[in-house]
Design a protein around this motif. Structure first.
Motif, short mmCIF file in Angstrom:
data_model
loop_
_atom_site.label_atom_id
_atom_site.label_comp_id
_atom_site.label_asym_id
_atom_site.label_seq_id
_atom_site.Cartn_x
_atom_site.Cartn_y
_atom_site.Cartn_z
N ILE A 88 43.77 61.14 17.87
CA ILE A 88 42.93 60.87 16.70
C ILE A 88 42.43 62.22 16.20
N TYR A 89 43.09 62.71 15.17
CA TYR A 89 42.87 64.09 14.71
C TYR A 89 42.90 64.07 13.20
N PRO A 90 41.81 64.50 12.55
CA PRO A 90 41.74 64.35 11.10
C PRO A 90 42.84 65.09 10.35
N PHE A 91 43.27 64.52 9.30
CA PHE A 91 44.21 65.10 8.33
C PHE A 91 45.66 65.18 8.80
N THR A 92 45.90 65.60 10.05
CA THR A 92 47.29 65.86 10.41
C THR A 92 47.89 64.84 11.38
#
Lengths: 326, 286
Positions: free
Chosen positions: A213-217
């Motif tokens: 769960i990692y924003p944007f990528t």
């Protein structure tokens, strides 16, 4: 990753207030987080949110290493200083040790690293080999991925596999085929950074499926909720992969909170945010899991003039609401 | 080192299967330490049960101060002692590499082994490096209940050990040779530290006064008297009062020390006072 971000605000989802009341009392494991890149504030936030144990895979530190000594010092820090630092904040720290895919492309150095790895993989605090696998999917990446799979097989320890950002589905399938070709038991291999496109293939083959769960990528946690609703909680785990980029060390507790709010059963939430990771990495071989029920006391025998100095095993906290520093 | 007796103590403390496993480990090291030592040393924890690993050992030995050591630390020290190599260069290179590739637990055991390593004079720099280590248990293994520093460190490194033990809040009375190796240089550094603590309005460790008792300038003596007034613990009072008595001729006090002693019912300074302090039997927190 900091680069090439496509920050389309319309795709960032509708903000929800940060409310951990619903996960109060739950315990979490973050099975992929790069704490060497994070601050003490992050450790305190992890502890406050219920993260009892972290697993830190060896990775690329943002720029290529040019000598064997920097690899050696990095591995030493994962089993030494970082482990100690985590304990000071009440968090049990484990790691996986390996040669990451990017740096596998420097063959002469990679050969030297391979000679050094056997010195580290049996150490206290090392759960397995990781994170290894493909990035550009070059022949050299494959050579060192295979060599490290052999090392894991010989040592009978789990493997944490990084799957590539580019050409992900093909890279993921290839990673699994090679692992099977080398005779690894899929139940001892964690295929990481999955998406909606790869999850079925990974689960069908009996591997563990990690979701970052990692924003944007990488994955957003709303998508993660849908995946757990569709595929269930067996053999699935979530992690933050928080590192030096714009990432979120609280991704696991935040995702647990969201899952509960959106109707995922508590037992399933506990599986994907806690127990599956413990099982996949065979943590019971390293510590008595019952101790996870207790707050970690960094050093219970640590006494200063007869008085325990670490209250509850924690470092003293600064008062963030005050401008006075004393 | 009473190797066999310590070994017997350890083997008696583990299960029958573990005892057999450990005996096998010792045999492997005896057969070929160069090939077998690292795997045996590194995988110790995962071959012992959680219950066994929770055990500690006390043992009176001439070379080691085995004071409630974790059993795994004792076993690792025994493993190190079992390395049999006559060539100093080969021995040094092998053991030094163990330090370089060590986990926290291994590093603690290696530093705890310093006094029983072969060719002891070769390990001075390594010991000094251990004092610079920033991990609590590793620091403890070098600084506390370890005879090597007092036996082999030069004065500069020794003084760093003592000063760092105060800065890192160790139970300093577990430093072997603390008073025997006291020196003027150290006393001067301690006085500087006392001034710094006083300026910062932080507590001053009573043992600092004992180490600097023969080198206290007027400013320090004033701080000593101030500390005496604010201390309520009888053991600390006893220590501070002893230092005041040593400096009686320099103190320009309007009150009589003996009458102060009677009034406060101060305990006479003795080994028992130090033992009580060492064992944390303070009456109140300072």
């Amino acid at each position: 990753m900091c680069t090439d971000l496509n920050r389309d605000l319309a795709k960032m989802g509708k903000p929800m207030p940060l409310d951990f009341e619903i996960i109060k009392g739950l315990k979490f494991v973050d099975p992929h987080i790069h704490m060497v890149s994070r601050t003490t504030d992050d450790y305190q936030a992890l502890f406050d949110a219920g993260v009892m144990l972290v697993i830190e895979p060896a990775f690329w530190v943002g720029q290529p290493r040019t000598g064997l000594s920097t690899f050696q010092d990095y591995y030493s820090s994962l089993i030494g200083w970082e482990r100690f630092r985590a304990a000071q904040f009440g968090i049990r720290h484990f790691c996986t040790i390996g040669l990451n895919s990017r740096e596998a492309n420097n063959e002469s150095l990679a050969d030297q690293v391979m000679e050094m790895l056997p010195f580290f993989i049996h150490k206290d605090g090392v759960l397995g080999i990781g994170e290894i696998g493909f990035d550009d999917q070059t022949p050299l990446e494959e050579k060192f991925y295979r060599a490290q799979l052999e090392l894991a097989k010989e040592a009978n320890i789990p493997v944490q596999v990084h799957t590539p950002h580019r050409d992900k589905t093909r890279g993921t399938l290839r990673s699994m085929e090679i692992a099977l070709e080398h005779g690894l038991d899929p139940s001892m291999v964690i295929i990481d950074h999955n998406s909606e496109e790869t999850v079925k293939d990974v689960l069908d083959r009996g591997f563990w499926a990690g979701f970052t769960i990692y924003p944007f990528t990488k994955m957003g946690n709303e998508r993660m909720v849908d995946i757990v609703k569709q595929y269930g909680a067996d053999k699935i785990m979530v992690n933050s992969a928080a590192d030096w980029g714009i990432s979120d060390p609280l991704a696991v507790p935040k995702t647990a909170s969201l899952m509960l709010q959106r109707g995922v059963a508590l037992t399933d939430v506990e599986k994907v945010t806690y127990s599956n990771a413990l099982e996949a990495f065979a943590v019971h071989k390293h510590i008595d899991l019952a101790t996870l029920e207790q707050t970690l006391i960094a050093d219970p025998t640590s006494k200063f003039e007869g008085n325990t100095i670490l209250r509850g095993g924690q470092q003293p906290r600064i008062d963030k609401s005050s401008i006075i520093i004393s | 080192m009473r190797y066999q007796e310590i070994k017997n103590e350890v083997l008696a403390a583990v299960t029958a299967d573990e005892s057999k496993y450990l005996q096998d480990c010792f045999d492997k090291i005896n057969t070929s330490y160069s090939t077998n030592f690292v795997p045996v040393f590194s995988t110790l924890n995962r071959n012992l049960s959680v219950a066994t690993r929770a055990k500690t050992i006390m043992f009176k030995d001439d070379d080691l101060i085995i004071n409630d050591w974790e059993i795994t630390q004792v076993i690792r020290v025994l493993f190190v002692y079992a390395i049999n190599e006559d060539n100093p260069d080969i021995y040094y290179a092998f053991v030094d590499r163990l330090f370089v590739y060590s986990s926290i637990e291994e590093l603690s055991a290696l530093y705890a082994s310093l006094n029983i390593l072969e060719f002891p004079e070769k390990w001075q720099a390594r010991c000094a490096e251990g004092i610079r280590n920033n991990i609590e248990n590793v620091q403890k293994a070098v600084m506390l209940d370890n005879k090597y520093p007092a036996n082999y460190l030069d004065q500069a490194a020794w003084n760093q050990l003592v000063l760092k033990s105060f800065f890192t809040q160790k139970n300093v009375l577990h430093i072997y040779g603390l008073f025997d190796r006291n020196n003027q240089h150290l006393a001067e550094s301690i006085v500087d530290y006392i001034y710094e603590r006083h300026s910062a309005k932080r507590n001053i460790h009573p043992i600092l006064w004992l180490l600097a008792k023969n080198s206290l300038p007027e400013r320090a003596l004033n701080i000593l008297c101030e500390s005496m007034e604010t201390t309520t613990d009888r053991i600390v009072q006893s220590i501070l009062f002893h230092v005041m008595l040593v400096n009686n001729d320099k103190l320009k006090l309007s009150i009589n020390l003996e009458s102060l002693s009677n009034k406060l019912e101060i305990m006479p300074f003795s080994e028992e006072v130090l033992d009580a302090y060492k064992n944390g039997k303070l009456c109140v927190q300072i």
